[in-house]
Design a protein around this motif. Structure first.
Motif, PDB file in Angstrom:
ATOM      1  N   UNK A 129       0.458  -1.131   0.137  1.00  0.00           N
ATOM      2  CA  UNK A 129      -0.007   0.224   0.125  1.00  0.00           C
ATOM      3  C   UNK A 129       0.984   0.876   0.260  1.00  0.00           C
ATOM      4  N   UNK A 130       0.393   2.353  -0.730  1.00  0.00           N
ATOM      5  CA  UNK A 130       0.774   3.996  -0.475  1.00  0.00           C
ATOM      6  C   UNK A 130      -0.014   4.565  -0.245  1.00  0.00           C
ATOM      7  N   UNK A 131       0.543   5.282   0.958  1.00  0.00           N
ATOM      8  CA  UNK A 131      -1.083   6.920   1.424  1.00  0.00           C
ATOM      9  C   UNK A 131      -0.162   8.202   0.638  1.00  0.00           C
ATOM     10  N   UNK A 134      -2.620  13.827  -0.764  1.00  0.00           N
ATOM     11  CA  UNK A 134      -3.949  14.189  -1.358  1.00  0.00           C
ATOM     12  C   UNK A 134      -4.380  13.046  -0.504  1.00  0.00           C
ATOM     13  N   UNK A 135      -4.304  12.150   0.564  1.00  0.00           N
ATOM     14  CA  UNK A 135      -5.410  11.417   0.559  1.00  0.00           C
ATOM     15  C   UNK A 135      -5.891   9.991  -0.038  1.00  0.00           C
ATOM     16  N   UNK A 136      -5.273   9.855  -0.762  1.00  0.00           N
ATOM     17  CA  UNK A 136      -5.460   8.439  -1.604  1.00  0.00           C
ATOM     18  C   UNK A 136      -4.890   6.778  -0.693  1.00  0.00           C
ATOM     19  N   UNK A 137      -5.529   5.883  -0.530  1.00  0.00           N
ATOM     20  CA  UNK A 137      -4.865   5.272  -0.437  1.00  0.00           C
ATOM     21  C   UNK A 137      -4.800   4.052  -1.484  1.00  0.00           C
ATOM     22  N   UNK A 138      -3.563   3.606  -1.584  1.00  0.00           N
ATOM     23  CA  UNK A 138      -3.904   2.596  -2.999  1.00  0.00           C
ATOM     24  C   UNK A 138      -3.186   1.456  -2.945  1.00  0.00           C
ATOM     25  N   UNK A 148      -7.729   1.866  -5.795  1.00  0.00           N
ATOM     26  CA  UNK A 148      -7.747   3.123  -4.818  1.00  0.00           C
ATOM     27  C   UNK A 148      -9.077   3.601  -3.873  1.00  0.00           C
ATOM     28  N   UNK A 149      -8.352   4.206  -2.539  1.00  0.00           N
ATOM     29  CA  UNK A 149      -9.462   3.986  -2.151  1.00  0.00           C
ATOM     30  C   UNK A 149      -9.665   5.541  -1.051  1.00  0.00           C
TER      31      UNK A 149
END
Length: 151
Positions: A129-131, A134-138, A148-149
């Motif tokens: 995972x990556x944060x 911009x507030x996107x959790x991939x 993408x969350x």
């Protein structure tokens, strides 16, 4: 003098051990704190052979990560939950349970993604995972799956 240098060197080694150990623990705790809370699934791509599916208007798939290692969530027709753990930038769903009512096509793709992330010979789904700032959790899984969350 020699005993004093050995003592100082020993103290230095002990301090370095504590610093390096706490850094790993801090990273896991920071990742856990960064993941905690509710996220909405915005896009799902099960593999590079498939199109990226965006959430249809009004359809929400939500997942909430708690600091205690549990997660819960819902699709339009089902609820799900389980336990997770973090190891660096790897999220592993140790357990995943869900109700089994017929669901929407988008929710079906979400469940396909969870299934694609299951490690061979186990029941555990694993994601790198990556944060983003911009507030996107991939969440990346399998060979080329991506979810993408956003909060």
């Amino acid at each position: 003098m020699k005993k004093r240098l050995i003592g100082l060197f020993s103290l230095f080694v002990v301090v370095l051990c504590f610093i390096s150990c706490s850094t790993d623990a801090d990273e896991i705790e920071n990742n856990s704190n960064a993941l905690s809370g509710s996220w909405q699934v915005m896009t799902v791509q099960v593999s590079s052979d498939e199109f990226t599916q965006e959430a249809p208007n009004g359809e929400v798939i939500e997942i909430t990560f708690a600091n205690d290692g549990r997660f819960t969530g819902s699709t339009s027709n089902n609820t799900f939950g389980g336990r997770y753990e973090l190891d660096g930038m790897v999220l592993t769903m140790l357990e995943f349970t869900t109700t089994e009512v017929a669901d929407t096509p988008y929710a079906g793709i979400f469940y396909d993604a969870i299934e694609a992330a299951i490690l061979p010979g186990t029941t555990r789904a694993q994601f790198d995972f990556e944060l983003s700032e911009a507030g996107t959790l991939t969440l990346r899984f399998s060979d080329s799956g991506v979810m993408a969350l956003q909060r």
